[in-house]
Design a protein around this motif. Structure first.
Motif, mmCIF file in Angstrom:
data_model
loop_
_atom_site.group_PDB
_atom_site.id
_atom_site.type_symbol
_atom_site.label_atom_id
_atom_site.label_comp_id
_atom_site.label_asym_id
_atom_site.label_seq_id
_atom_site.Cartn_x
_atom_site.Cartn_y
_atom_site.Cartn_z
ATOM 1 N N ASN A 171 0.826 -1.221 0.000
ATOM 2 C CA ASN A 171 0.000 0.000 0.000
ATOM 3 C C ASN A 171 0.856 1.264 0.000
ATOM 4 O OD1 ASN A 171 -2.419 -1.359 -0.074
ATOM 5 N ND2 ASN A 171 -2.675 -1.403 2.147
ATOM 6 N N VAL A 172 1.889 1.300 0.832
ATOM 7 C CA VAL A 172 2.718 2.508 0.886
ATOM 8 C C VAL A 172 3.496 2.689 -0.420
ATOM 9 C CG1 VAL A 172 4.772 1.484 1.944
ATOM 10 C CG2 VAL A 172 4.248 3.877 2.339
ATOM 11 N N HIS A 189 2.454 2.303 -3.268
ATOM 12 C CA HIS A 189 1.628 2.950 -4.296
ATOM 13 C C HIS A 189 1.972 4.434 -4.415
ATOM 14 C CE1 HIS A 189 -1.737 -0.308 -4.089
ATOM 15 N NE2 HIS A 189 -0.656 -0.710 -4.728
ATOM 16 N N ALA A 190 2.631 4.994 -3.416
ATOM 17 C CA ALA A 190 3.049 6.405 -3.492
ATOM 18 C C ALA A 190 4.082 6.622 -4.585
ATOM 19 C CB ALA A 190 3.607 6.862 -2.152
ATOM 20 N N PRO A 216 2.538 8.476 -7.967
ATOM 21 C CA PRO A 216 2.421 9.941 -8.003
ATOM 22 C C PRO A 216 3.760 10.646 -7.816
ATOM 23 C CG PRO A 216 1.421 9.059 -5.990
ATOM 24 C CD PRO A 216 1.712 7.894 -6.907
ATOM 25 N N ILE A 217 4.657 10.057 -7.048
ATOM 26 C CA ILE A 217 5.966 10.695 -6.857
ATOM 27 C C ILE A 217 6.737 10.714 -8.177
ATOM 28 C CG2 ILE A 217 8.249 10.305 -5.823
ATOM 29 C CD1 ILE A 217 6.779 9.666 -3.199
ATOM 30 N N ARG A 259 5.365 13.368 -10.350
ATOM 31 C CA ARG A 259 5.764 14.729 -9.959
ATOM 32 C C ARG A 259 7.221 15.006 -10.313
ATOM 33 N NH1 ARG A 259 1.205 13.483 -9.255
ATOM 34 N NH2 ARG A 259 -0.308 14.597 -7.945
ATOM 35 N N MET A 310 13.338 9.979 -2.781
ATOM 36 C CA MET A 310 12.181 9.228 -2.276
ATOM 37 C C MET A 310 11.822 8.095 -3.235
ATOM 38 S SD MET A 310 10.373 9.602 0.451
ATOM 39 C CE MET A 310 8.896 8.865 1.148
ATOM 40 N N LEU A 320 0.821 20.589 -8.327
ATOM 41 C CA LEU A 320 1.688 19.423 -8.160
ATOM 42 C C LEU A 320 1.598 18.770 -6.789
ATOM 43 C CD1 LEU A 320 4.888 20.486 -10.138
ATOM 44 C CD2 LEU A 320 2.910 19.182 -10.882
ATOM 45 N N ILE A 335 0.322 16.160 -3.942
ATOM 46 C CA ILE A 335 0.051 14.721 -4.041
ATOM 47 C C ILE A 335 -1.075 14.361 -3.083
ATOM 48 C CG2 ILE A 335 0.974 12.411 -3.592
ATOM 49 C CD1 ILE A 335 3.696 13.394 -4.503
ATOM 50 N N PHE A 392 -2.334 11.577 -1.475
ATOM 51 C CA PHE A 392 -2.056 10.186 -1.117
ATOM 52 C C PHE A 392 -1.959 10.115 0.399
ATOM 53 C CE2 PHE A 392 0.723 6.610 -0.173
ATOM 54 C CZ PHE A 392 0.241 5.619 -1.013
ATOM 55 N N SER A 393 -2.639 9.148 0.968
ATOM 56 C CA SER A 393 -2.628 9.025 2.427
ATOM 57 C C SER A 393 -2.137 7.649 2.846
ATOM 58 C CB SER A 393 -4.043 9.258 2.966
ATOM 59 O OG SER A 393 -4.051 9.169 4.369
ATOM 60 N N ASN A 394 -1.095 7.636 3.641
ATOM 61 C CA ASN A 394 -0.583 6.395 4.225
ATOM 62 C C ASN A 394 0.248 6.793 5.427
ATOM 63 O OD1 ASN A 394 1.580 4.218 4.613
ATOM 64 N ND2 ASN A 394 0.142 3.228 3.218
ATOM 65 N N ILE A 433 2.687 5.693 6.971
ATOM 66 C CA ILE A 433 4.148 5.586 6.952
ATOM 67 C C ILE A 433 4.800 6.815 6.309
ATOM 68 C CG2 ILE A 433 6.092 4.265 5.994
ATOM 69 C CD1 ILE A 433 4.455 1.745 6.365
ATOM 70 N N ILE A 434 4.175 7.348 5.278
ATOM 71 C CA ILE A 434 4.815 8.483 4.594
ATOM 72 C C ILE A 434 3.969 9.755 4.603
ATOM 73 C CG2 ILE A 434 6.237 7.033 3.084
ATOM 74 C CD1 ILE A 434 4.237 7.745 0.845
ATOM 75 N N TYR A 454 5.972 13.013 5.044
ATOM 76 C CA TYR A 454 6.654 13.486 3.842
ATOM 77 C C TYR A 454 5.669 14.121 2.865
ATOM 78 C CZ TYR A 454 9.262 13.702 -0.454
ATOM 79 O OH TYR A 454 9.857 14.165 -1.601
ATOM 80 N N ILE A 455 4.550 13.448 2.646
ATOM 81 C CA ILE A 455 3.568 13.964 1.687
ATOM 82 C C ILE A 455 3.081 15.356 2.122
ATOM 83 C CG2 ILE A 455 1.284 13.595 0.659
ATOM 84 C CD1 ILE A 455 3.395 11.673 -0.389
ATOM 85 N N TYR A 491 5.811 17.882 1.568
ATOM 86 C CA TYR A 491 5.942 18.139 0.126
ATOM 87 C C TYR A 491 4.817 19.057 -0.366
ATOM 88 C CZ TYR A 491 5.285 17.426 -4.847
ATOM 89 O OH TYR A 491 5.050 17.648 -6.178
#
Lengths: 235, 90
Positions: free
Chosen positions: A57-58, A60-61, A64-65, A68, A138, B35, B37, B39-41, B43-44, B47-48, B51
């Motif tokens: 799941n993580v 999947h980031a 989009p990264i 970008r 990243m 630009l 993002i 996205f939800s999690n 763990i990160i 950072y998101i 950013y």
């Protein structure tokens, strides 16, 4: 968005279900031993599968990264073009040159504001470059985690299938050991992602902090030069 | 001896350039403002969020650049008009 780790997790789920059926169907004399070991193995496998799914799941980031990264490259190119234009570094006719033709106090105020605006444009270009570097780092970290996760999960899924087709107390004990090792790998990969996230978060905040330190884009005090005195043609 | 026509042309050219740069800065603001993002999690998330905050700040600064350089262009164009209207630069 699907990725190979999602596929591996699905393979693992299928393999676990197959193992559970094999254990349920087991009818030899040592069935009690098999059921007990099988219950332990299934619990460990379910825990492992959940960790693997969390990792998938993580990751999947990454999509989009990576998107970008490409778009910030375009923005970076625009800041670079603007910086080159304003400095006239490559094409003299594109730069700011009025101050070269004049002298006097108003001209000097104008020249000072030119310098301030040029510096702000340079800062914009630097910031675009810095965020691109952050996103690239990243992405690289996530890609590495993805590969490690795929290899580990696919390996365990294959092991589970082999145990389901050759079910003995010995193979189940071997499976328990393998799952414990694989779970350790997934924990390590997840920790690496968290570490990476933390490091990049600090970097991104540092970028924002650098912009804050620079302050808002300076608005020019045009009244200092917007007048008809203090402009004298240079000799 | 200076050439007043050329001297005024240099200022007018600056006015055009500033307006051009202002347009470029606005385009940069518009692009970077899109630009973030979504996205939800857990763990990160940190950072998101950092950013996305960066994107917002960067875009705002570029928009401020548009405003600043538009002001530069307007002012220097005004200077050229004043000097010309005064018949001869002082």
């Amino acid at each position: 968005v699907s990725n190979a780790l999602d596929d591996a997790v699905r393979q693992l789920d299928d393999a676990i279900a197959q193992l559970e059926r094999a254990i349920d169907d087991y009818t030899r004399d040592d069935w009690i031993v098999i059921r007990n070991l099988g219950a332990q193995a299934n619990q460990k496998l379910r825990d492992f599968a959940q960790r693997a799914e969390d990792l998938a799941n993580v990751l999947h980031a990454a999509d989009p990264i990576n998107d970008r990264i490409s778009k910030w490259s375009d923005v970076g190119n625009k800041t670079l073009a603007l910086n080159k234009d304003v400095s006239g570094a490559e094409e003299q006719h594109k730069g700011i040159h009025g101050q070269e033709y004049w002298e006097g106090t108003s001209r000097n105020h104008y020249n000072a504001q030119v310098t301030v605006q040029q510096a702000a444009i340079g800062g914009l270009q630097t910031a675009a470059s810095d965020v691109s570097a952050s996103l690239n780092a990243m992405s690289t970290g996530l890609l590495s985690a993805k590969h490690t996760g795929e290899i580990t999960v696919v390996s365990i899924a294959a092991f589970v299938l082999s145990v389901a087709t050759a079910l003995t107390g010995g193979t189940l004990i071997g499976l328990l050991g393998a799952v414990a090792s694989a779970a350790g790998v997934i924990v390590t990969v997840n920790s690496a992602v968290e570490d990476l996230s933390d490091a990049q978060s600090k970097q991104a905040k540092a970028l924002s902090g650098a912009l804050d330190k620079q302050g808002d884009w300076p608005q020019p005090g045009v009244q200092a030069f917007d007048q008809d005195t203090g402009w004298v043609p240079a000799k | 001896m200076s050439d007043i026509i050329a001297d005024l042309a240099a200022i007018r050219s600056d006015a055009d350039r500033w307006h051009d740069y202002a347009g470029q800065a606005q385009a940069i603001s518009d692009d970077s403002g899109k630009l973030d993002i979504n996205f939800s999690n857990t763990i990160i998330n940190e950072y998101i969020q950092a950013y996305n905050n960066f994107c917002h700040t960067f875009s705002s600064r570029a928009a401020a650049g548009n405003k600043a350089m538009t002001a530069m262009g307007n002012a220097v164009a005004d200077v050229a008009r004043r000097l010309e209207a005064a018949d001869h630069p002082k």
